[in-house]
Design a protein around this motif. Structure first.
Motif, PDB file in Angstrom:
ATOM      1  N   VAL A 184       0.853  -1.196   0.000  1.00 25.49           N
ATOM      2  CA  VAL A 184       0.000   0.000   0.000  1.00 25.49           C
ATOM      3  C   VAL A 184       0.884   1.240   0.000  1.00 25.49           C
ATOM      4  O   VAL A 184       1.722   1.418   0.894  1.00 25.49           O
ATOM      5  CB  VAL A 184      -0.939   0.023   1.226  1.00 25.49           C
ATOM      6  CG1 VAL A 184      -1.759   1.320   1.243  1.00 25.49           C
ATOM      7  CG2 VAL A 184      -1.857  -1.181   1.213  1.00 25.49           C
ATOM      8  N   GLU A 185       0.737   2.070  -0.991  1.00 23.01           N
ATOM      9  CA  GLU A 185       1.504   3.307  -1.094  1.00 23.01           C
ATOM     10  C   GLU A 185       0.537   4.479  -1.250  1.00 23.01           C
ATOM     11  O   GLU A 185      -0.648   4.292  -1.547  1.00 23.01           O
ATOM     12  CB  GLU A 185       2.462   3.241  -2.286  1.00 23.01           C
ATOM     13  CG  GLU A 185       3.515   2.142  -2.162  1.00 23.01           C
ATOM     14  CD  GLU A 185       4.439   2.087  -3.362  1.00 23.01           C
ATOM     15  OE1 GLU A 185       4.090   2.712  -4.395  1.00 23.01           O
ATOM     16  OE2 GLU A 185       5.493   1.446  -3.286  1.00 23.01           O
ATOM     17  N   ILE A 186       1.060   5.677  -1.063  1.00 20.79           N
ATOM     18  CA  ILE A 186       0.210   6.861  -1.176  1.00 20.79           C
ATOM     19  C   ILE A 186       0.959   7.949  -1.936  1.00 20.79           C
ATOM     20  O   ILE A 186       2.173   8.134  -1.745  1.00 20.79           O
ATOM     21  CB  ILE A 186      -0.241   7.348   0.220  1.00 20.79           C
ATOM     22  CG1 ILE A 186      -1.404   8.318   0.092  1.00 20.79           C
ATOM     23  CG2 ILE A 186       0.917   7.927   1.014  1.00 20.79           C
ATOM     24  CD1 ILE A 186      -2.182   8.487   1.366  1.00 20.79           C
ATOM     25  N   THR A 187       0.268   8.634  -2.793  1.00 20.53           N
ATOM     26  CA  THR A 187       0.878   9.673  -3.624  1.00 20.53           C
ATOM     27  C   THR A 187       0.719  11.036  -2.959  1.00 20.53           C
ATOM     28  O   THR A 187      -0.168  11.229  -2.109  1.00 20.53           O
ATOM     29  CB  THR A 187       0.206   9.716  -5.006  1.00 20.53           C
ATOM     30  OG1 THR A 187      -1.169  10.130  -4.840  1.00 20.53           O
ATOM     31  CG2 THR A 187       0.253   8.356  -5.676  1.00 20.53           C
ATOM     32  N   PRO A 188       1.540  12.002  -3.346  1.00 20.39           N
ATOM     33  CA  PRO A 188       1.367  13.365  -2.810  1.00 20.39           C
ATOM     34  C   PRO A 188      -0.036  13.917  -3.074  1.00 20.39           C
ATOM     35  O   PRO A 188      -0.582  14.648  -2.237  1.00 20.39           O
ATOM     36  CB  PRO A 188       2.437  14.164  -3.565  1.00 20.39           C
ATOM     37  CG  PRO A 188       3.496  13.161  -3.898  1.00 20.39           C
ATOM     38  CD  PRO A 188       2.755  11.882  -4.175  1.00 20.39           C
ATOM     39  N   GLU A 189      -0.627  13.570  -4.219  1.00 18.82           N
ATOM     40  CA  GLU A 189      -1.984  14.037  -4.524  1.00 18.82           C
ATOM     41  C   GLU A 189      -2.986  13.464  -3.530  1.00 18.82           C
ATOM     42  O   GLU A 189      -3.909  14.163  -3.090  1.00 18.82           O
ATOM     43  CB  GLU A 189      -2.371  13.623  -5.950  1.00 18.82           C
ATOM     44  CG  GLU A 189      -1.594  14.339  -7.049  1.00 18.82           C
ATOM     45  CD  GLU A 189      -0.186  13.776  -7.245  1.00 18.82           C
ATOM     46  OE1 GLU A 189       0.099  12.681  -6.699  1.00 18.82           O
ATOM     47  OE2 GLU A 189       0.624  14.438  -7.916  1.00 18.82           O
ATOM     48  N   GLU A 190      -2.797  12.190  -3.159  1.00 15.15           N
ATOM     49  CA  GLU A 190      -3.699  11.576  -2.175  1.00 15.15           C
ATOM     50  C   GLU A 190      -3.515  12.198  -0.800  1.00 15.15           C
ATOM     51  O   GLU A 190      -4.486  12.362  -0.049  1.00 15.15           O
ATOM     52  CB  GLU A 190      -3.446  10.070  -2.113  1.00 15.15           C
ATOM     53  CG  GLU A 190      -3.919   9.312  -3.333  1.00 15.15           C
ATOM     54  CD  GLU A 190      -3.553   7.841  -3.272  1.00 15.15           C
ATOM     55  OE1 GLU A 190      -4.444   7.009  -3.456  1.00 15.15           O
ATOM     56  OE2 GLU A 190      -2.359   7.532  -3.036  1.00 15.15           O
ATOM     57  N   ILE A 440       1.240  14.305   8.246  1.00 16.44           N
ATOM     58  CA  ILE A 440      -0.029  14.199   7.528  1.00 16.44           C
ATOM     59  C   ILE A 440       0.015  13.015   6.570  1.00 16.44           C
ATOM     60  O   ILE A 440      -0.957  12.260   6.440  1.00 16.44           O
ATOM     61  CB  ILE A 440      -0.338  15.521   6.787  1.00 16.44           C
ATOM     62  CG1 ILE A 440      -0.557  16.647   7.792  1.00 16.44           C
ATOM     63  CG2 ILE A 440      -1.563  15.362   5.888  1.00 16.44           C
ATOM     64  CD1 ILE A 440      -0.566  18.034   7.190  1.00 16.44           C
ATOM     65  N   LYS A 441       1.156  12.827   5.918  1.00 15.58           N
ATOM     66  CA  LYS A 441       1.318  11.675   5.027  1.00 15.58           C
ATOM     67  C   LYS A 441       1.175  10.379   5.808  1.00 15.58           C
ATOM     68  O   LYS A 441       0.544   9.412   5.328  1.00 15.58           O
ATOM     69  CB  LYS A 441       2.689  11.727   4.349  1.00 15.58           C
ATOM     70  CG  LYS A 441       2.948  10.551   3.417  1.00 15.58           C
ATOM     71  CD  LYS A 441       4.338  10.629   2.793  1.00 15.58           C
ATOM     72  CE  LYS A 441       4.604   9.418   1.898  1.00 15.58           C
ATOM     73  NZ  LYS A 441       5.961   9.458   1.314  1.00 15.58           N
ATOM     74  N   GLU A 442       1.748  10.332   7.013  1.00 17.33           N
ATOM     75  CA  GLU A 442       1.642   9.129   7.839  1.00 17.33           C
ATOM     76  C   GLU A 442       0.180   8.839   8.180  1.00 17.33           C
ATOM     77  O   GLU A 442      -0.274   7.686   8.108  1.00 17.33           O
ATOM     78  CB  GLU A 442       2.458   9.307   9.122  1.00 17.33           C
ATOM     79  CG  GLU A 442       2.393   8.100  10.043  1.00 17.33           C
ATOM     80  CD  GLU A 442       2.965   8.382  11.413  1.00 17.33           C
ATOM     81  OE1 GLU A 442       2.975   7.449  12.231  1.00 17.33           O
ATOM     82  OE2 GLU A 442       3.371   9.528  11.670  1.00 17.33           O
ATOM     83  N   LEU A 443      -0.585   9.877   8.536  1.00 14.85           N
ATOM     84  CA  LEU A 443      -1.996   9.695   8.856  1.00 14.85           C
ATOM     85  C   LEU A 443      -2.779   9.223   7.636  1.00 14.85           C
ATOM     86  O   LEU A 443      -3.632   8.335   7.734  1.00 14.85           O
ATOM     87  CB  LEU A 443      -2.592  11.000   9.389  1.00 14.85           C
ATOM     88  CG  LEU A 443      -2.051  11.509  10.733  1.00 14.85           C
ATOM     89  CD1 LEU A 443      -2.623  12.884  11.040  1.00 14.85           C
ATOM     90  CD2 LEU A 443      -2.379  10.530  11.844  1.00 14.85           C
ATOM     91  N   ARG A 446      -1.855   5.591   6.861  1.00 12.98           N
ATOM     92  CA  ARG A 446      -2.477   4.686   7.829  1.00 12.98           C
ATOM     93  C   ARG A 446      -3.958   4.497   7.510  1.00 12.98           C
ATOM     94  O   ARG A 446      -4.488   3.389   7.603  1.00 12.98           O
ATOM     95  CB  ARG A 446      -2.300   5.240   9.242  1.00 12.98           C
ATOM     96  CG  ARG A 446      -2.781   4.309  10.338  1.00 12.98           C
ATOM     97  CD  ARG A 446      -2.429   4.843  11.704  1.00 12.98           C
ATOM     98  NE  ARG A 446      -1.001   5.033  11.846  1.00 12.98           N
ATOM     99  CZ  ARG A 446      -0.441   5.677  12.867  1.00 12.98           C
ATOM    100  NH1 ARG A 446      -1.187   6.210  13.815  1.00 12.98           N
ATOM    101  NH2 ARG A 446       0.867   5.803  12.934  1.00 12.98           N
ATOM    102  N   ASP A 447      -4.619   5.588   7.124  1.00 16.17           N
ATOM    103  CA  ASP A 447      -6.028   5.507   6.758  1.00 16.17           C
ATOM    104  C   ASP A 447      -6.222   4.578   5.555  1.00 16.17           C
ATOM    105  O   ASP A 447      -7.146   3.754   5.520  1.00 16.17           O
ATOM    106  CB  ASP A 447      -6.553   6.913   6.441  1.00 16.17           C
ATOM    107  CG  ASP A 447      -8.060   6.987   6.398  1.00 16.17           C
ATOM    108  OD1 ASP A 447      -8.691   6.677   7.424  1.00 16.17           O
ATOM    109  OD2 ASP A 447      -8.607   7.359   5.344  1.00 16.17           O
ATOM    110  N   LYS A 448      -5.341   4.691   4.590  1.00 13.39           N
ATOM    111  CA  LYS A 448      -5.426   3.848   3.390  1.00 13.39           C
ATOM    112  C   LYS A 448      -5.119   2.390   3.730  1.00 13.39           C
ATOM    113  O   LYS A 448      -5.728   1.464   3.178  1.00 13.39           O
ATOM    114  CB  LYS A 448      -4.464   4.373   2.323  1.00 13.39           C
ATOM    115  CG  LYS A 448      -4.642   3.732   0.960  1.00 13.39           C
ATOM    116  CD  LYS A 448      -3.784   4.425  -0.096  1.00 13.39           C
ATOM    117  CE  LYS A 448      -3.995   3.781  -1.467  1.00 13.39           C
ATOM    118  NZ  LYS A 448      -3.186   4.446  -2.520  1.00 13.39           N
ATOM    119  N   GLN A 449      -4.154   2.181   4.627  1.00 12.64           N
ATOM    120  CA  GLN A 449      -3.823   0.819   5.045  1.00 12.64           C
ATOM    121  C   GLN A 449      -4.989   0.168   5.783  1.00 12.64           C
ATOM    122  O   GLN A 449      -5.298  -1.014   5.573  1.00 12.64           O
ATOM    123  CB  GLN A 449      -2.574   0.841   5.932  1.00 12.64           C
ATOM    124  CG  GLN A 449      -1.301   1.162   5.181  1.00 12.64           C
ATOM    125  CD  GLN A 449      -0.123   1.392   6.112  1.00 12.64           C
ATOM    126  OE1 GLN A 449      -0.297   1.817   7.258  1.00 12.64           O
ATOM    127  NE2 GLN A 449       1.082   1.128   5.626  1.00 12.64           N
TER     128      GLN A 449
END
Length: 484
Positions: A184-190, A440-443, A446-449
């Motif tokens: 699970v990864e997250i982009t700056p846009e997300e 904020i990225k960590e939060l 975590r939400d996406k995970q």
């Protein structure tokens, strides 16, 4: 001591209850007969409770609350969770049987699926952890006999076997969760979209934070001490090879590895196990029965004997000896760090330059001693969440101020000395996208995970054999355990 390398990257770990809540079931053996919770019982045995003859007494067989895949949840498991929470000083006023049952079913589902997906947990890893657990228990109550009496176990072997099953199940559950979220990864846009979706009056508040740097000085180990240890290991090797002495006995008597010494230095090692490279390189270069030459790792000096080669796995024994520092080298290290502190305070020496030139901590010296928060991956440490020991060292320091000389122990038990500088203080503040991006990225991640775990759980619940009994069928669960 463990021979495993430490990964400081941030991970999401599931909340699990203390081991005591499971093994405490032995304390109530006069009232219940605890069944094997590692395998499914025949369908006709899944009654809520049964009575059976035991001499002249009748005892109640532990009821089965639920079955999830290959695992059974007993009524007593729920009771033990309450008792363990209470023993830890936690309030159980608002905790229900249904909530605890749901938590247990989640853990069983993870462990069951881990087995289906061939998630591997090494027996040697579990046994090393059990050695540490038992050592802590014995230190708390005074003797192994008292530990066995408290948990109502007849023998250490029985106790270790129960600990093994419980720890292995917990590790399977944890690693299955890690497997679910590892991609699970997250982009700056997300991240930006996540932040912008937070109502302005609900933005998180981040507490007081600090940025830190440190200089570490380790007392030198004299060559004479290293030679003494190597010579001792060579004596062990010669006695085993020339006189047929027992390597295992020598490990019990002399090895300074608490994780394996009591078991004769025994370790099962695979090529992909996360052991230090030097140890693995030597181990896989040996033949069955062969004893290695003494070799060095970050933990000290070792010799290894190979008991058996099983494809890509080795059954081996090892002896670890740790060369010690001397009073003279300890005093030299103290004097060195005191001198560095004095020169930095006087402005003669820049702290970052001093760290690069004098610090013995390889992980931080090249970056001027700057510390990275292992939880967030950035340079900020929130004081309310900081390690209590580190908090005590920096809580009263002002920005730009140095700590006094601090003394700690490394993983081998040797003293090390350090000074810490608070390079920056950030007061409590409302979340700001620019300055707090890492948190904020960590939060957001975590939400996406959590969403990924939820989706996985919904799918696996439908695919997995689940049977819920008695009053637990009347619960309202967050997940669809009843498959309605």
């Amino acid at each position: 001591m463990q021979l495993k390398t430490i990964n400081l990257r941030s991970t999401i770990k599931s909340a699990v209850f203390m081991l005591g809540l499971f093994i405490a079931s032995g304390a109530f053996a006069q009232e219940v007969v605890v069944t094997d919770s590692t395998a499914i019982q025949p369908e006709e045995e899944l009654a809520k409770s049964v009575e059976e003859e035991d001499g002249n007494q009748r005892r109640k067989v532990d009821g089965i609350a639920a079955v999830v895949g290959d695992f059974i949840i007993l009524d007593s498991d729920i009771d033990m969770m309450y008792k363990d929470m209470q023993s830890q000083g936690m309030s159980t006023a608002d905790v229900t049987d249904c909530q605890l049952a749901g938590s247990l079913m989640e853990n069983k589902l993870y462990a069951h699926q881990a087995i289906q997906d061939s998630v591997i947990v090494m027996d040697s890893e579990i046994n090393n952890y059990i050695d540490q657990q038992i050592s802590q228990m014995v230190s708390q109550v005074g003797s192994m006999e008292k530990v066995l009496e408290f948990y109502n176990k007849d023998s250490e072997a029985e106790f270790r076997q129960e600990l093994f099953e419980l720890n292995k199940q917990r590790q399977l559950s944890s690693r299955m969760q890690q497997k679910i979220i590892e991609d699970v990864e997250i982009t700056p846009e997300e991240v930006r979209a996540y932040f912008e979706d937070i109502p302005k009056d609900s933005l998180p508040i981040f507490g007081d934070e600090v940025e830190l740097a440190q200089i570490v000085v380790k007392p030198e180990i004299p060559e004479s001490e290293k030679e003494k240890v190597i010579e001792r290991l060579n004596e062990f090797k010669a006695d085993v090879e020339d006189n047929d002495a027992s390597f295992a006995t020598k490990a019990v008597l002399y090895s300074q590895d608490p994780g394996s010494a009591s078991d004769g230095g025994k370790i099962t090692l695979g090529r992909k196990d996360n052991f230090v490279k030097e140890f693995k390189d030597v181990a896989f270069s040996l033949q069955e029965g062969e004893v290695s030459e003494p070799f060095e790792t970050e933990f000290g000096y070792h010799i290894i004997q190979i008991d058996r080669i099983r494809g890509q796995k080795l059954d081996l024994r090892h002896i670890l000896l740790i060369p010690d520092v001397t009073n003279a080298t300890v005093e030299e290290a103290k004097a060195k760090i005191d001198s560095i502190r004095k020169r930095v305070n006087e402005g003669v020496l820049d702290f970052a330059e001093a760290a690069r030139e004098f610090s013995d901590e390889e992980e931080t010296k090249s970056d001027g001693g700057k510390l990275i928060n292992p939880t967030t991956g950035d340079t900020r440490f929130e004081l309310s969440k900081i390690d209590p020991k580190l908090y005590g060292q920096v809580q009263n320091l002002k920005e730009g101020e140095l700590s006094r000389r601090l003394t700690e122990r490394d993983r081998t038990g040797r003293p090390v000395f350090k000074i810490i500088k608070v390079t920056k203080r950030i007061p409590e503040h409302e979340a700001n996208y620019t300055t707090d991006y890492a948190k904020i990225k960590e939060l957001a991640l975590r939400d996406k995970q959590l969403e990924a775990i939820k989706e996985w759980q919904e799918e696996k619940i439908q695919e997995t054999y689940i049977k819920i009994n008695g009053k637990f069928r009347n619960c309202e669960y967050n997940s669809n355990w009843l498959k309605k």
